[in-house]
Design an enzyme around this catalytic site. Structure first.
Site, mmCIF file in Angstrom:
data_model
loop_
_atom_site.group_PDB
_atom_site.id
_atom_site.type_symbol
_atom_site.label_atom_id
_atom_site.label_comp_id
_atom_site.label_asym_id
_atom_site.label_seq_id
_atom_site.Cartn_x
_atom_site.Cartn_y
_atom_site.Cartn_z
ATOM 1 C CB THR A 156 35.761 41.553 38.730
ATOM 2 O OG1 THR A 156 35.444 41.034 37.435
ATOM 3 C CG2 THR A 156 37.257 41.619 38.905
ATOM 4 C CB ALA A 175 42.252 40.816 41.679
ATOM 5 C CB VAL A 209 44.499 38.243 47.160
ATOM 6 C CG1 VAL A 209 44.630 36.864 46.493
ATOM 7 C CG2 VAL A 209 45.680 39.137 46.780
ATOM 8 C CE LYS A 210 35.390 37.227 44.477
ATOM 9 N NZ LYS A 210 34.638 37.730 43.302
ATOM 10 C CB VAL A 211 41.623 33.077 48.722
ATOM 11 C CG1 VAL A 211 42.039 31.648 49.004
ATOM 12 C CG2 VAL A 211 42.840 33.968 48.468
#
Length: 219
Positions: free
Chosen positions: A27, A60, A86-88
């Site tokens: 998401t 996220a 963790v989306k980077v």
């Protein structure tokens, strides 16, 4: 091939989970806003609600674009649940953050990838997943599936452990094409997943079987 659903809609996530084929969720802030989720506390609460539904990884996204901000937000997200990834974004400070998170045992998803070079840097930095956006590439008349093929070849050449997560998947043929070229994961809307079930011969065949069953019952 893993199936992730790309949404912040809890009902869609529950429906996909109930199918028994869901491996995770991706998401982002745009999808959160679409569901009327705003404000840091509400967003964090919603991520936790998603984690409580699914068994697999939940991506996220950090909002910060500087290294210190990404680390601060990423560590806070990772503390929510062990399922959090963790989306980077694939920017200079993003690469530094990917390396930091990798060194500290935090799973990562490198997002907004549109080239093989970007995917190579993400793998070098230790990303858990890399997300090439195939639908958005198709929008500008570039073959998104070809990019998946390039990344697959490069990763296989050097035995990178980073998983290729085909993102911006929009329809069932995207899913099939990604499976054909060896994407590790696909993420898309529930509609694209459910569309894999559909075939006119299945519908007509089932109708015939049921009709024949009724005839046999009434003899």
């Amino acid at each position: 091939m893993k199936f992730f659903i790309d949404t912040a809609n809890l009902d869609h996530i529950k429906e996909a989970q109930d199918l028994g084929i869901l491996d995770g969720v991706t998401t982002n802030p745009s999808l959160m806003a679409k569901e009327g989720i705003s404000g840091k506390d509400q967003v964090l609460k919603h991520y936790k609600a998603i984690c409580d539904i699914v068994d697999g990884d939940v991506s996220a996204e950090v909002i910060a674009t500087d290294f210190a901000g990404m680390i601060r937000e990423g560590e806070e997200l990772a503390e929510l649940d062990e399922k959090i990834v963790v989306k980077v974004p694939i920017i200079k400070d993003g690469i530094k953050a990917l390396k930091y998170f990798s060194d500290h045992g935090i799973k990562t998803n490198c997002t907004l990838v549109f080239s093989a070079g970007q995917a190579l840097l993400a793998a070098k930095a230790g990303a858990t997943y890399v997300s090439p956006f195939i639908g958005r590439l198709d929008d500008i008349s570039y073959d998104g599936i070809q990019l998946i093929e390039q990344i697959r070849l490069i990763y296989d050449n050097y035995e990178f452990e980073t998983e290729i997560l085909a993102a911006s998947v929009r329809h069932p043929m995207h899913i099939i094409n990604c499976a054909e070229v060896g994407a590790d994961v696909m993420t898309g809307p529930l509609s694209a997943i459910l569309a894999l079930l559909k075939h006119p011969l299945t519908d007509s065949g089932l109708a015939t079987f049921l009709a024949d069953h009724e005839k046999a019952k009434n003899k």
